[in-house]
Write a protein that holds these residues in place. Structure first.
Motif, PDB file in Angstrom:
ATOM      1  N   ASP A  32       0.838  -1.219   0.000  1.00  0.00           N
ATOM      2  CA  ASP A  32       0.000   0.000   0.000  1.00  0.00           C
ATOM      3  C   ASP A  32       0.867   1.261   0.000  1.00  0.00           C
ATOM      4  O   ASP A  32       0.557   2.233  -0.691  1.00  0.00           O
ATOM      5  CB  ASP A  32      -0.923   0.045   1.221  1.00  0.00           C
ATOM      6  CG  ASP A  32      -2.138  -0.843   1.094  1.00  0.00           C
ATOM      7  OD1 ASP A  32      -2.439  -1.299  -0.034  1.00  0.00           O
ATOM      8  OD2 ASP A  32      -2.803  -1.070   2.125  1.00  0.00           O
ATOM      9  N   THR A  33       1.933   1.260   0.761  1.00  0.00           N
ATOM     10  CA  THR A  33       2.824   2.421   0.831  1.00  0.00           C
ATOM     11  C   THR A  33       3.508   2.643  -0.519  1.00  0.00           C
ATOM     12  O   THR A  33       3.593   3.778  -1.011  1.00  0.00           O
ATOM     13  CB  THR A  33       3.884   2.226   1.932  1.00  0.00           C
ATOM     14  OG1 THR A  33       3.218   2.031   3.180  1.00  0.00           O
ATOM     15  CG2 THR A  33       4.819   3.417   2.032  1.00  0.00           C
ATOM     16  N   ILE A  34       3.988   1.568  -1.108  1.00  0.00           N
ATOM     17  CA  ILE A  34       4.656   1.659  -2.416  1.00  0.00           C
ATOM     18  C   ILE A  34       3.676   2.175  -3.468  1.00  0.00           C
ATOM     19  O   ILE A  34       3.980   3.101  -4.235  1.00  0.00           O
ATOM     20  CB  ILE A  34       5.237   0.286  -2.816  1.00  0.00           C
ATOM     21  CG1 ILE A  34       6.387  -0.102  -1.878  1.00  0.00           C
ATOM     22  CG2 ILE A  34       5.674   0.290  -4.284  1.00  0.00           C
ATOM     23  CD1 ILE A  34       6.839  -1.549  -2.010  1.00  0.00           C
ATOM     24  N   GLU A  35       2.491   1.571  -3.511  1.00  0.00           N
ATOM     25  CA  GLU A  35       1.514   1.967  -4.529  1.00  0.00           C
ATOM     26  C   GLU A  35       1.070   3.417  -4.364  1.00  0.00           C
ATOM     27  O   GLU A  35       0.938   4.145  -5.356  1.00  0.00           O
ATOM     28  CB  GLU A  35       0.299   1.034  -4.480  1.00  0.00           C
ATOM     29  CG  GLU A  35       0.612  -0.352  -4.981  1.00  0.00           C
ATOM     30  CD  GLU A  35      -0.563  -1.300  -4.911  1.00  0.00           C
ATOM     31  OE1 GLU A  35      -0.518  -2.314  -5.632  1.00  0.00           O
ATOM     32  OE2 GLU A  35      -1.507  -1.059  -4.137  1.00  0.00           O
ATOM     33  N   SER A 117      -8.989   4.038  10.426  1.00  0.00           N
ATOM     34  CA  SER A 117      -8.611   5.331   9.843  1.00  0.00           C
ATOM     35  C   SER A 117      -7.419   5.138   8.907  1.00  0.00           C
ATOM     36  O   SER A 117      -6.648   4.197   9.041  1.00  0.00           O
ATOM     37  CB  SER A 117      -8.273   6.333  10.948  1.00  0.00           C
ATOM     38  OG  SER A 117      -7.226   5.829  11.744  1.00  0.00           O
ATOM     39  N   VAL A 118      -7.302   6.066   7.984  1.00  0.00           N
ATOM     40  CA  VAL A 118      -6.233   6.020   6.991  1.00  0.00           C
ATOM     41  C   VAL A 118      -4.920   6.417   7.648  1.00  0.00           C
ATOM     42  O   VAL A 118      -4.846   7.409   8.368  1.00  0.00           O
ATOM     43  CB  VAL A 118      -6.547   6.983   5.829  1.00  0.00           C
ATOM     44  CG1 VAL A 118      -5.414   7.009   4.824  1.00  0.00           C
ATOM     45  CG2 VAL A 118      -7.840   6.614   5.148  1.00  0.00           C
ATOM     46  N   LEU A 123      -4.726   7.672   0.688  1.00  0.00           N
ATOM     47  CA  LEU A 123      -5.121   6.303   0.373  1.00  0.00           C
ATOM     48  C   LEU A 123      -6.616   6.143   0.648  1.00  0.00           C
ATOM     49  O   LEU A 123      -7.101   6.482   1.722  1.00  0.00           O
ATOM     50  CB  LEU A 123      -4.344   5.293   1.228  1.00  0.00           C
ATOM     51  CG  LEU A 123      -4.709   3.818   1.022  1.00  0.00           C
ATOM     52  CD1 LEU A 123      -4.321   3.364  -0.378  1.00  0.00           C
ATOM     53  CD2 LEU A 123      -4.023   2.959   2.070  1.00  0.00           C
ATOM     54  N   ARG A 124      -7.339   5.634  -0.332  1.00  0.00           N
ATOM     55  CA  ARG A 124      -8.760   5.367  -0.156  1.00  0.00           C
ATOM     56  C   ARG A 124      -8.927   3.936   0.349  1.00  0.00           C
ATOM     57  O   ARG A 124      -8.496   2.984  -0.290  1.00  0.00           O
ATOM     58  CB  ARG A 124      -9.519   5.526  -1.480  1.00  0.00           C
ATOM     59  CG  ARG A 124     -11.035   5.455  -1.285  1.00  0.00           C
ATOM     60  CD  ARG A 124     -11.793   5.469  -2.593  1.00  0.00           C
ATOM     61  NE  ARG A 124     -11.923   4.165  -3.227  1.00  0.00           N
ATOM     62  CZ  ARG A 124     -12.655   3.151  -2.783  1.00  0.00           C
ATOM     63  NH1 ARG A 124     -13.308   3.235  -1.648  1.00  0.00           N
ATOM     64  NH2 ARG A 124     -12.725   2.034  -3.463  1.00  0.00           N
ATOM     65  N   LEU A 125      -9.521   3.816   1.530  1.00  0.00           N
ATOM     66  CA  LEU A 125      -9.756   2.499   2.109  1.00  0.00           C
ATOM     67  C   LEU A 125     -11.011   1.879   1.498  1.00  0.00           C
ATOM     68  O   LEU A 125     -11.990   2.590   1.229  1.00  0.00           O
ATOM     69  CB  LEU A 125      -9.914   2.611   3.628  1.00  0.00           C
ATOM     70  CG  LEU A 125      -8.687   3.101   4.388  1.00  0.00           C
ATOM     71  CD1 LEU A 125      -9.009   3.267   5.864  1.00  0.00           C
ATOM     72  CD2 LEU A 125      -7.515   2.147   4.204  1.00  0.00           C
ATOM     73  N   PRO A 126     -11.011   0.568   1.302  1.00  0.00           N
ATOM     74  CA  PRO A 126     -12.194  -0.075   0.735  1.00  0.00           C
ATOM     75  C   PRO A 126     -13.353  -0.110   1.724  1.00  0.00           C
ATOM     76  O   PRO A 126     -13.146  -0.179   2.936  1.00  0.00           O
ATOM     77  CB  PRO A 126     -11.710  -1.485   0.413  1.00  0.00           C
ATOM     78  CG  PRO A 126     -10.577  -1.720   1.359  1.00  0.00           C
ATOM     79  CD  PRO A 126      -9.940  -0.374   1.573  1.00  0.00           C
ATOM     80  N   GLU A 127     -14.542  -0.065   1.189  1.00  0.00           N
ATOM     81  CA  GLU A 127     -15.749  -0.217   2.000  1.00  0.00           C
ATOM     82  C   GLU A 127     -16.020  -1.709   2.177  1.00  0.00           C
ATOM     83  O   GLU A 127     -15.452  -2.547   1.468  1.00  0.00           O
ATOM     84  CB  GLU A 127     -16.910   0.484   1.307  1.00  0.00           C
ATOM     85  CG  GLU A 127     -16.563   1.933   1.025  1.00  0.00           C
ATOM     86  CD  GLU A 127     -17.723   2.876   1.200  1.00  0.00           C
ATOM     87  OE1 GLU A 127     -18.815   2.433   1.580  1.00  0.00           O
ATOM     88  OE2 GLU A 127     -17.499   4.064   0.973  1.00  0.00           O
ATOM     89  N   TRP A 128     -16.909  -2.033   3.136  1.00  0.00           N
ATOM     90  CA  TRP A 128     -17.175  -3.417   3.477  1.00  0.00           C
ATOM     91  C   TRP A 128     -17.562  -4.243   2.250  1.00  0.00           C
ATOM     92  O   TRP A 128     -17.036  -5.339   2.033  1.00  0.00           O
ATOM     93  CB  TRP A 128     -18.256  -3.512   4.555  1.00  0.00           C
ATOM     94  CG  TRP A 128     -18.680  -4.909   4.856  1.00  0.00           C
ATOM     95  CD1 TRP A 128     -19.908  -5.458   4.654  1.00  0.00           C
ATOM     96  CD2 TRP A 128     -17.869  -5.958   5.425  1.00  0.00           C
ATOM     97  NE1 TRP A 128     -19.913  -6.775   5.047  1.00  0.00           N
ATOM     98  CE2 TRP A 128     -18.660  -7.102   5.528  1.00  0.00           C
ATOM     99  CE3 TRP A 128     -16.544  -6.032   5.836  1.00  0.00           C
ATOM    100  CZ2 TRP A 128     -18.195  -8.314   6.032  1.00  0.00           C
ATOM    101  CZ3 TRP A 128     -16.070  -7.234   6.345  1.00  0.00           C
ATOM    102  CH2 TRP A 128     -16.893  -8.356   6.437  1.00  0.00           C
TER     103      TRP A 128
END
Length: 169
Positions: A32-35, A117-118, A123-128
């Motif tokens: 996630d950090t790399i992307e 939390s982000v 970064l957009r976190l996915p929803e359920w």
């Protein structure tokens, strides 16, 4: 050693990888950090496809070549990415431990997804629903499974360390 950690979002992978890296003095490579760094560069927009993984493989190879333990952490949803991580470890001549982090309590997992939390800028976190519908191929080979449901991060870490110690180098 190369420790490859995978699992659906919000199962506790990042927390566990950070704790393990601190305990072992290992390098923590978080896809996630790399992307997100690639996205912030302006050179690409999500979804990135395999580019973040390829950067991760190269970094892991370099760190392993320096004699460092690497913890590679991502959803790692596909057999092809799992195989690629193994190839990196084998090429470096180090033991490879694969770890699948799960949260078997569906209600707890959903709560984690909706309340976290982000920690990476933008970064957009996915929803359920995205987590539930995400492509995630089953694992068909030996791995360490850490179920974080109903456990503190420290308890999950103790479980993981116990399994890693038993697996040995």
């Amino acid at each position: 050693m190369l420790i490859v950690m995978g699992g659906l979002p919000a199962t506790g992978k990042t927390t566990l990888a950070r704790l393990l890296a601190r305990r072992m003095g290992a390098v923590h490579l978080r896809i996630d950090t790399i992307e997100q760094a690639i996205v912030r560069s302006g050179l690409a927009r999500p979804p990135l496809g395999p580019v973040g993984y390829f950067v991760g493989y190269a970094l892991a190879e370099e760190h392993l070549g320096q004699g460092l333990t690497v913890i590679a952490e991502s959803v790692n949803p596909l057999l092809v990415t799992r195989d690629a991580w193994r190839t990196v470890g084998v090429a470096a001549g180090v033991p490879v431990a694969e770890v699948e982090v799960v949260c078997s309590d569906r209600a707890e997992h959903r709560d984690r997804v909706t309340s976290r939390s982000v920690d990476i800028s933008d970064l957009r976190l996915p929803e359920w629903q995205e987590v539930v519908e995400r492509e995630y191929e089953p694992w068909h080979r030996e791995r360490i499974i850490v179920d974080t449901a109903g456990q503190t991060p420290e308890e999950s870490l103790a479980t993981l360390v116990h399994h890693l110690d038993r697996a040995g180098p």
